[in-house]
Design an enzyme around this catalytic site. Structure first.
Site, mmCIF file in Angstrom:
data_model
loop_
_atom_site.group_PDB
_atom_site.id
_atom_site.type_symbol
_atom_site.label_atom_id
_atom_site.label_comp_id
_atom_site.label_asym_id
_atom_site.label_seq_id
_atom_site.Cartn_x
_atom_site.Cartn_y
_atom_site.Cartn_z
ATOM 1 N N PRO A 88 0.809 -1.227 0.000
ATOM 2 C CA PRO A 88 0.000 0.000 0.000
ATOM 3 C C PRO A 88 0.840 1.273 0.000
ATOM 4 C CG PRO A 88 -0.580 -1.442 1.861
ATOM 5 C CD PRO A 88 0.563 -2.082 1.151
ATOM 6 N N GLU A 115 -0.151 -9.532 7.453
ATOM 7 C CA GLU A 115 0.352 -8.205 7.827
ATOM 8 C C GLU A 115 1.376 -7.683 6.818
ATOM 9 O OE1 GLU A 115 -0.609 -5.898 10.096
ATOM 10 O OE2 GLU A 115 -2.223 -7.373 10.164
ATOM 11 N N ARG A 152 -2.018 -5.395 -21.786
ATOM 12 C CA ARG A 152 -2.732 -4.851 -22.956
ATOM 13 C C ARG A 152 -1.842 -3.923 -23.782
ATOM 14 N NH1 ARG A 152 -5.214 0.088 -22.283
ATOM 15 N NH2 ARG A 152 -7.026 -0.361 -23.564
ATOM 16 N N ASP A 167 -6.673 6.149 -25.482
ATOM 17 C CA ASP A 167 -6.982 5.889 -24.073
ATOM 18 C C ASP A 167 -6.644 7.080 -23.191
ATOM 19 O OD1 ASP A 167 -7.812 3.298 -24.357
ATOM 20 O OD2 ASP A 167 -5.847 2.426 -23.947
HETATM 21 N N1 SAM Z 1 0.421 -4.065 7.246
HETATM 22 C C1 SAM Z 1 0.239 -3.427 5.982
HETATM 23 C C2 SAM Z 1 0.246 -1.924 6.147
HETATM 24 O O1 SAM Z 1 0.693 -1.425 7.183
HETATM 25 O O2 SAM Z 1 -0.164 -1.204 5.231
HETATM 26 C C3 SAM Z 1 -1.018 -3.897 5.271
HETATM 27 C C4 SAM Z 1 -0.915 -5.299 4.809
HETATM 28 S S1 SAM Z 1 -2.216 -5.770 3.727
HETATM 29 C C5 SAM Z 1 -3.450 -6.296 4.824
HETATM 30 C C6 SAM Z 1 -1.623 -7.283 3.043
HETATM 31 C C7 SAM Z 1 -0.976 -7.171 1.702
HETATM 32 O O3 SAM Z 1 -1.929 -6.751 0.752
HETATM 33 C C8 SAM Z 1 0.164 -6.203 1.546
HETATM 34 O O4 SAM Z 1 1.375 -6.750 1.987
HETATM 35 C C9 SAM Z 1 0.185 -5.962 0.049
HETATM 36 O O5 SAM Z 1 0.858 -6.982 -0.621
HETATM 37 C C10 SAM Z 1 -1.289 -6.064 -0.307
HETATM 38 N N2 SAM Z 1 -1.926 -4.758 -0.470
HETATM 39 C C11 SAM Z 1 -2.915 -4.254 0.301
HETATM 40 N N3 SAM Z 1 -3.318 -3.058 -0.134
HETATM 41 C C12 SAM Z 1 -2.578 -2.779 -1.237
HETATM 42 C C13 SAM Z 1 -2.527 -1.679 -2.133
HETATM 43 N N4 SAM Z 1 -3.300 -0.618 -1.984
HETATM 44 N N5 SAM Z 1 -1.639 -1.735 -3.161
HETATM 45 C C14 SAM Z 1 -0.832 -2.798 -3.311
HETATM 46 N N6 SAM Z 1 -0.830 -3.869 -2.481
HETATM 47 C C15 SAM Z 1 -1.687 -3.867 -1.460
#
Ligand code: SAM
Length: 251
Positions: A88, A115, A152, A167
């Protein structure tokens, strides 16, 4: 192009890889996508991929060993993959990034879960990528989003590559113009006359104007940036002046 995906939930990719444009491109051998179960790279009897976090706290963390093992096995033959970790807090995914990634011969996408992944995995990661400022349960949906946007753009995947230049975000970041199809009138709503005229120059100009209007309305900062960087043509600046003269809502 080849993309390897590392996940604890490989089944989530089944539909995506089977259906639509991407499914067809895969079955025709235009792109090669391989989804790997992280558990296949464990060495213990129970195929454990996660463990509790050091320091305590909720949830589990993906262990580094299976991820490193997968990376090493997958990179041992052929071109070394460019490694993406979905997070994230990563760099925000964009059309520009999709284009950059579509030019790489190989990608490896590591999907986090729980996590997240053990921080030491970053050692093998080239880019951490986020699909937006919200938290999902895992990196599988982000991996699908990234693959869809990247694949794509790979030559041979879309039947008509011309559609790519129309696009949103493709032409200097401008948004796409409105589209209409038959019937020419539906519930009293008419297709703009110019689109029925068969006059290619007028249609082109109308589309340019609509694209500028839409961008000005929805993403004015894109127009500002293009102005600052001197990236708008004389014709586009003229159209913008006309729109500004009208005042009020650009759409
Ligand atoms: N503990 C993390 C934090 O503090 O933001 C959140 C972990 S999330 C529940 C589990 C996994 O989902 C992450 O390690 C990532 O791989 C994926 N993930 C969740 N949201 C994401 C996003 N907005 N973009 C990319 N990957 C995401």
């Amino acid at each position: 192009m080849r993309i390897d995906v590392l996940t604890v939930l490989p089944g989530l990719f089944d539909c995506f890889l089977r259906e639509g444009v991407i499914g067809r491109a895969i079955s025709r051998g235009k792109v090669d996508v391989r989804v790997h179960n992280l558990r296949d790279f464990t060495t213990d009897k129970h195929r454990v991929v996660d463990d509790v976090p050091y320091g305590g706290g909720p949830g589990m963390v993906l262990k580094p060993e299976p991820i490193f093992k997968a990376y090493e096995e997958l990179s041992s033959k052929g071109e070394k993959p460019y490694v993406i970790l979905t997070e994230p807090w990563g760099e925000k995914f964009s059309q520009e990034m999709a284009l950059e990634l579509s030019r790489k011969p190989r990608l490896l996408i590591i999907c986090g879960r729980y996590e997240g992944v053990d921080e030491r995995v970053k050692e093998i990661v080239d880019k951490e990528v986020s699909i937006g400022d919200y938290v999902l349960t895992g990196g599988e949906l982000p991996a699908i989003v990234i693959m869809d946007a990247v694949l794509r753009l790979v030559p041979g995947v879309l039947g008509n590559r011309e559609s790519l230049s129309a696009d949103s975000f493709s032409d200097r970041g401008l948004l796409g113009y409105p589209n209409y199809t038959r019937p020419s009138e539906f519930r009293g709503m008419k297709v703009p006359e110019v689109l029925l005229s068969g006059h290619h120059k007028r249609i082109e100009r109308w589309r340019k104007e609509q694209s500028l209007r839409r961008t000005l309305k929805m993403r004015p900062e894109i127009i500002e940036k293009l102005k600052r960087e001197g990236k708008l043509t004389e014709e586009e600046l003229e159209i913008l002046k006309e729109i500004e003269k009208e005042g009020g809502n650009p759409a």
